[in-house]
Scaffold this active site. Sequence first.
Site, PDB file in Angstrom:
ATOM      1  N   LEU A 295     -40.857 -20.810 -38.036  1.00 28.53           N
ATOM      2  CA  LEU A 295     -41.254 -20.490 -39.409  1.00 28.53           C
ATOM      3  C   LEU A 295     -41.534 -19.000 -39.587  1.00 28.53           C
ATOM      4  O   LEU A 295     -41.986 -18.572 -40.641  1.00 28.53           O
ATOM      5  CB  LEU A 295     -42.484 -21.300 -39.818  1.00 28.53           C
ATOM      6  CG  LEU A 295     -42.296 -22.817 -39.865  1.00 28.53           C
ATOM      7  CD1 LEU A 295     -43.587 -23.505 -40.279  1.00 28.53           C
ATOM      8  CD2 LEU A 295     -41.166 -23.198 -40.820  1.00 28.53           C
TER       9      LEU A 295
ATOM     10  N   GLN B 122     -40.359 -14.694 -39.275  1.00 28.99           N
ATOM     11  CA  GLN B 122     -39.400 -13.873 -40.004  1.00 28.99           C
ATOM     12  C   GLN B 122     -37.963 -14.143 -39.580  1.00 28.99           C
ATOM     13  O   GLN B 122     -37.085 -14.336 -40.418  1.00 28.99           O
ATOM     14  CB  GLN B 122     -39.719 -12.391 -39.800  1.00 28.99           C
ATOM     15  CG  GLN B 122     -38.803 -11.455 -40.586  1.00 28.99           C
ATOM     16  CD  GLN B 122     -39.001  -9.996 -40.201  1.00 28.99           C
ATOM     17  OE1 GLN B 122     -39.432  -9.693 -39.097  1.00 28.99           O
ATOM     18  NE2 GLN B 122     -38.672  -9.103 -41.113  1.00 28.99           N
TER      19      GLN B 122
ATOM     20  N   ASP C 283     -43.020 -24.867 -34.498  1.00 28.89           N
ATOM     21  CA  ASP C 283     -43.931 -23.792 -34.884  1.00 28.89           C
ATOM     22  C   ASP C 283     -45.357 -24.282 -34.703  1.00 28.89           C
ATOM     23  O   ASP C 283     -45.606 -25.489 -34.579  1.00 28.89           O
ATOM     24  CB  ASP C 283     -43.690 -23.343 -36.330  1.00 28.89           C
ATOM     25  CG  ASP C 283     -44.161 -21.917 -36.582  1.00 28.89           C
ATOM     26  OD1 ASP C 283     -43.327 -20.996 -36.545  1.00 28.89           O
ATOM     27  OD2 ASP C 283     -45.376 -21.723 -36.793  1.00 28.89           O
TER      28      ASP C 283
ATOM     29  N   TYR D 266     -48.109  -4.525 -28.120  1.00 32.08           N
ATOM     30  CA  TYR D 266     -46.824  -5.150 -28.461  1.00 32.08           C
ATOM     31  C   TYR D 266     -45.711  -4.586 -27.589  1.00 32.08           C
ATOM     32  O   TYR D 266     -44.884  -5.328 -27.047  1.00 32.08           O
ATOM     33  CB  TYR D 266     -46.530  -4.901 -29.938  1.00 32.08           C
ATOM     34  CG  TYR D 266     -45.214  -5.449 -30.430  1.00 32.08           C
ATOM     35  CD1 TYR D 266     -45.023  -6.814 -30.621  1.00 32.08           C
ATOM     36  CD2 TYR D 266     -44.158  -4.590 -30.739  1.00 32.08           C
ATOM     37  CE1 TYR D 266     -43.824  -7.313 -31.093  1.00 32.08           C
ATOM     38  CE2 TYR D 266     -42.949  -5.084 -31.212  1.00 32.08           C
ATOM     39  CZ  TYR D 266     -42.786  -6.438 -31.393  1.00 32.08           C
ATOM     40  OH  TYR D 266     -41.596  -6.930 -31.863  1.00 32.08           O
TER      41      TYR D 266
ATOM     42  N   LYS E  62     -43.328  -6.385 -24.761  1.00 25.02           N
ATOM     43  CA  LYS E  62     -41.872  -6.419 -24.833  1.00 25.02           C
ATOM     44  C   LYS E  62     -41.218  -5.896 -23.552  1.00 25.02           C
ATOM     45  O   LYS E  62     -40.239  -6.467 -23.072  1.00 25.02           O
ATOM     46  CB  LYS E  62     -41.382  -5.636 -26.054  1.00 25.02           C
ATOM     47  CG  LYS E  62     -41.662  -6.315 -27.384  1.00 25.02           C
ATOM     48  CD  LYS E  62     -41.075  -7.714 -27.418  1.00 25.02           C
ATOM     49  CE  LYS E  62     -41.289  -8.423 -28.741  1.00 25.02           C
ATOM     50  NZ  LYS E  62     -40.793  -9.822 -28.719  1.00 25.02           N
TER      51      LYS E  62
END
Length: 319
Positions: free
Chosen positions: A10, A12, A34, A141, A145
């Site tokens: 759900l 982007q 989700d 973040y 990654k």
Amino acid sequence: MKKILVTGALGQIGSELVVKLREIYGADHVVATDLRSSSHEITRSGPFEVLDVTNDKAMFEIAKRYEVDTIMHLAALLSATAEEKPLLAWNLNMGGLMNALEISRELGCQFFTPSSIGSFGPSTPKDNTPQDTIQRPNTMYGVNKVSGELLCDYYFYKYGLDTRGLRFPGLISYMTPPGGGTTDYAVEIYYAAVTTGRYTSYIAKNSNMDMMYMPDALNAIIDLMEADSYRLIHRNSFNVTAMSVDPEAIAAAIRKEIPGFILDYDVDPKRQAIADSWPHSMDATAARTEWGFHARYDLKAMTKDMLSHLSDRQMLRKA
């Protein structure tokens, strides 16, 4: 890919990717999951399960029950939100990824997870950033990654797991509202252009960052996953991009369609600092060479399409 499990469905990317996957592979062959349920189209158009990706037993049970052969792991906190909640970001982003990788290994699934331009840092070359270069991000973040890229490489070399990924730039879409990313201004500016004719940017002018229109991002995921494994040298993760723009460039493109559009600035120091640590433009040569990546939308084409769809939606709301 024959039976696909999507986490963070759900979000982007997921909310549009699931729709496209179901169109291609069949509604019953794409299992959306989700953390929450909603009245969204994808919870009604095919299999949907509520799933907390930090719960490895629940994820395994769903993957096993639906006999999936592919896992697309999208569940994560985005850059700005992750800086506000770094511990939650680590537990969700890394814990969820480890669970998804382990389950893929146990079940022999093909695996995809997105990386980001955020995996680069202040010491990375800013212009035409190479596929292989220094990655020393200074955000939670970004740390997540880079760690994710290395972890996916590890699972490929250690276990032979078919892991694949893309380093996405900022993604722009008329379907899904922004969700806590540094590049969200590039989505918000289009919404504001249609609704009020004016936007105040939290990112400063001349802050060039890579962007991509969502249809190109969805095609890139599917093209990569369907590519011949033997052609892939860089599995995790490929630089992909369509354009390098700053707020002024987007505003100028909007004014060609909406002449009276006004752009103001009220720079957010936190998000600006994140933006300043990222490249201005990425080199996508490896993606083009190894599996034929090609972006179809430039700034002009994207702007025209974005404003057309958003204007139609605005008229429907007023009707």
